[in-house]
Design a protein around this motif. Structure first.
Motif, PDB file in Angstrom:
ATOM      1  N   PRO A  47      -5.519  48.651 -30.460  1.00  0.00           N
ATOM      2  CA  PRO A  47      -6.583  48.994 -31.408  1.00  0.00           C
ATOM      3  C   PRO A  47      -7.357  47.779 -31.905  1.00  0.00           C
ATOM      4  O   PRO A  47      -8.588  47.818 -32.005  1.00  0.00           O
ATOM      5  N   SER A  48      -6.643  46.692 -32.199  1.00  0.00           N
ATOM      6  CA  SER A  48      -7.319  45.482 -32.679  1.00  0.00           C
ATOM      7  C   SER A  48      -8.220  44.901 -31.600  1.00  0.00           C
ATOM      8  O   SER A  48      -9.342  44.449 -31.886  1.00  0.00           O
ATOM      9  N   ALA A 107     -16.829  45.776 -31.882  1.00  0.00           N
ATOM     10  CA  ALA A 107     -17.621  45.151 -32.936  1.00  0.00           C
ATOM     11  C   ALA A 107     -18.570  44.104 -32.363  1.00  0.00           C
ATOM     12  O   ALA A 107     -19.721  43.999 -32.808  1.00  0.00           O
ATOM     13  N   ARG A 108     -18.108  43.339 -31.387  1.00  0.00           N
ATOM     14  CA  ARG A 108     -18.993  42.359 -30.748  1.00  0.00           C
ATOM     15  C   ARG A 108     -20.163  43.047 -30.047  1.00  0.00           C
ATOM     16  O   ARG A 108     -21.308  42.579 -30.130  1.00  0.00           O
ATOM     17  N   ARG A 129     -24.287  42.776 -31.072  1.00  0.00           N
ATOM     18  CA  ARG A 129     -25.384  42.498 -30.156  1.00  0.00           C
ATOM     19  C   ARG A 129     -26.443  43.592 -30.210  1.00  0.00           C
ATOM     20  O   ARG A 129     -27.643  43.329 -30.089  1.00  0.00           O
ATOM     21  N   THR A 130     -26.000  44.831 -30.399  1.00  0.00           N
ATOM     22  CA  THR A 130     -26.938  45.952 -30.421  1.00  0.00           C
ATOM     23  C   THR A 130     -27.841  45.909 -31.644  1.00  0.00           C
ATOM     24  O   THR A 130     -29.053  46.124 -31.545  1.00  0.00           O
ATOM     25  N   GLY A 134     -13.953  39.088 -43.879  1.00  0.00           N
ATOM     26  CA  GLY A 134     -12.810  39.841 -43.392  1.00  0.00           C
ATOM     27  C   GLY A 134     -12.898  40.079 -41.898  1.00  0.00           C
ATOM     28  O   GLY A 134     -13.545  39.327 -41.161  1.00  0.00           O
ATOM     29  N   PRO A 135     -12.240  41.141 -41.411  1.00  0.00           N
ATOM     30  CA  PRO A 135     -12.282  41.470 -39.978  1.00  0.00           C
ATOM     31  C   PRO A 135     -13.705  41.690 -39.496  1.00  0.00           C
ATOM     32  O   PRO A 135     -14.612  42.009 -40.270  1.00  0.00           O
ATOM     33  N   LEU A 136     -13.878  41.534 -38.194  1.00  0.00           N
ATOM     34  CA  LEU A 136     -15.219  41.638 -37.606  1.00  0.00           C
ATOM     35  C   LEU A 136     -15.833  43.013 -37.850  1.00  0.00           C
ATOM     36  O   LEU A 136     -17.047  43.129 -38.052  1.00  0.00           O
ATOM     37  N   VAL A 137     -15.018  44.053 -37.847  1.00  0.00           N
ATOM     38  CA  VAL A 137     -15.559  45.395 -38.075  1.00  0.00           C
ATOM     39  C   VAL A 137     -16.149  45.519 -39.471  1.00  0.00           C
ATOM     40  O   VAL A 137     -17.098  46.287 -39.697  1.00  0.00           O
ATOM     41  N   PHE A 138     -15.615  44.768 -40.446  1.00  0.00           N
ATOM     42  CA  PHE A 138     -16.178  44.790 -41.786  1.00  0.00           C
ATOM     43  C   PHE A 138     -17.557  44.145 -41.797  1.00  0.00           C
ATOM     44  O   PHE A 138     -18.471  44.615 -42.477  1.00  0.00           O
ATOM     45  N   ARG A 139     -17.704  43.077 -41.033  1.00  0.00           N
ATOM     46  CA  ARG A 139     -19.007  42.407 -40.987  1.00  0.00           C
ATOM     47  C   ARG A 139     -20.046  43.285 -40.309  1.00  0.00           C
ATOM     48  O   ARG A 139     -21.218  43.281 -40.690  1.00  0.00           O
ATOM     49  N   VAL A 140     -19.633  44.041 -39.299  1.00  0.00           N
ATOM     50  CA  VAL A 140     -20.563  44.974 -38.658  1.00  0.00           C
ATOM     51  C   VAL A 140     -21.016  46.027 -39.667  1.00  0.00           C
ATOM     52  O   VAL A 140     -22.208  46.346 -39.760  1.00  0.00           O
TER      53      VAL A 140
END
Length: 376
Positions: free
Chosen positions: A228-229, A236-237, A241-242, A265-271
């Motif tokens: 999952p991670s 998220a990457r 880009r999108t 925090g985690p990359l998904v939070f930044r997205v």
């Protein structure tokens, strides 16, 4: 070396779960996962002969690391059982918590009894873990300390495997649960071979083959826990880009929207944070564009209020495919605020969430601005 690779992967999976639990609210599931993965990592590490010898020497008890391996295996089974029963249960959180404490209590009693039997048994000369298992898991060996923990772990992990297979699906978490469950099934098979050997059926499989199967099972469990991670990071990457072209354009038009401290925090939070910026900027753009189309009074105030706008947007909902609707919104931004399609076109279709709708608009805008599709 292979043992440390297994232990390292399980340690990495445990560390990620600990980090996730620190960022989010602690829960029974996250605690159980940390216990299960950490304990399984301890089992793997304790089967590395130099560490086994070091622990036995420090504690001044030959082969004590094998007794500790029993306790760690019981803890892994208890954590796995609590995790899967909590996920699969429809009971209230308070009831689930009581059931978890009961399961942990039973496991603690079994671990204490198993370790007590192990310490009460006659001490044997120092030997490697594989040699210790080969000598004791046989009709003429000291198999009594192994029967209770093996039976408990087999029953607990069999329930985990059955529930895991039943709740696996094609979603991101469902795929990870399926891989994790396959690893649990292999652990059950390896322990079943050990139990058969302990009760006297030694011709079916050797200790070395069962230990190899157990190592493969640990690798699969670690892979299922890390999946999952890994998928979250890759996804998220791709999403970053999108949304990058649309975010850059709207950020240039509305720089005040991006004022504040960016999350670390985690990359998904930044997205998610960047998508919220896009949502705010789109609202400002649509409000300004719609206001330019509506009449104003002598003081320059807008004639229509928000309720009128919502009602009009609902009446004028576009009857087109979601991709065409998102394309119209993206083209409006790309053309520089010309040809505003209307507020109704910014409302996401019924089967889209807010996040999915923003991502679809960003995907269409990226194709317009860069000439590349979102999958490139």
């Amino acid at each position: 070396m292979i043992v440390w690779v297994i232990a390292g992967l399980l340690g990495l999976a445990t560390g990620l779960r600990i980090g996730w639990a620190l960022v989010n609210k602690q829960s029974l599931v996250s605690t159980a996962m940390i216990l299960a993965l950490g304990s399984l990592g301890v089992v793997a590490a304790l089967n590395w002969e130099p560490l086994t010898l070091l622990i036995d020497t420090m504690l001044r008890w030959p082969n004590i690391s094998m007794g500790l391996s029993q306790v760690a295996l019981i803890a892994c089974a208890a954590g796995s059982a609590v995790m899967i029963t909590t996920v699969a249960s429809s009971r209230t959180p308070a009831t689930a918590k009581k059931l978890a404490f009961i399961q942990y209590g039973v496991a603690a009693v079994i671990a204490a009894v198993s370790l007590g039997i192990f310490l009460a048994a006659e001490q044997q000369p120092e030997m490697s873990p594989e040699e210790y298992l080969r000598r004791n898991l046989s009709g003429g060996g000291n198999m009594l300390p192994w029967l209770l923990p093996l039976l408990y772990v087999l029953v607990a992990l069999s329930l985990v495997a059955a529930a895991g297979l039943r709740h696996s699906n094609r979603t991101r978490r469902g795929r990870a649960l399926f891989v994790f469950t396959i690893g649990i099934v292999l652990i059950v098979l390896a322990l079943a071979f050990f139990l058969l050997r302990a009760v006297g059926t030694s011709g079916l499989v050797g200790v070395g083959a069962a230990a190899t199967l157990l190592g493969c099972a640990m690798l699969i469990v670690a892979a299922g826990s890390l999946l999952p991670s890994l998928e979250d990071w890759v996804g998220a990457r791709r999403e970053l880009r999108t949304i990058a072209p649309l975010l850059e354009e709207l950020g240039r038009r509305h720089p005040d929207v991006g004022i504040g401290v960016r999350p670390r925090g985690p990359l998904v939070f930044r997205v998610a944070e960047r998508m919220s910026l896009i949502s705010d900027a789109l609202f400002l753009e649509a409000t300004a564009a719609d206001g330019a189309l509506r009449p104003v009074d002598s003081a320059g105030a807008e004639v229509m209020d928000l309720d009128d706008l919502v009602e009009r947007a609902e009446l004028e909902a576009p009857d087109v495919a979601p991709s065409e609707q998102a394309r119209a919104v993206a083209a409006w931004i790309w053309d520089g605020r010309e040809k505003f399609p209307g507020l109704a076109w910014l409302r996401q279709p019924a089967r889209y969430s807010d996040r999915e709708w923003i991502l679809e608009i960003a995907r269409q805008y990226r194709e317009l601005s860069t000439g590349f599709s979102a999958g490139d």
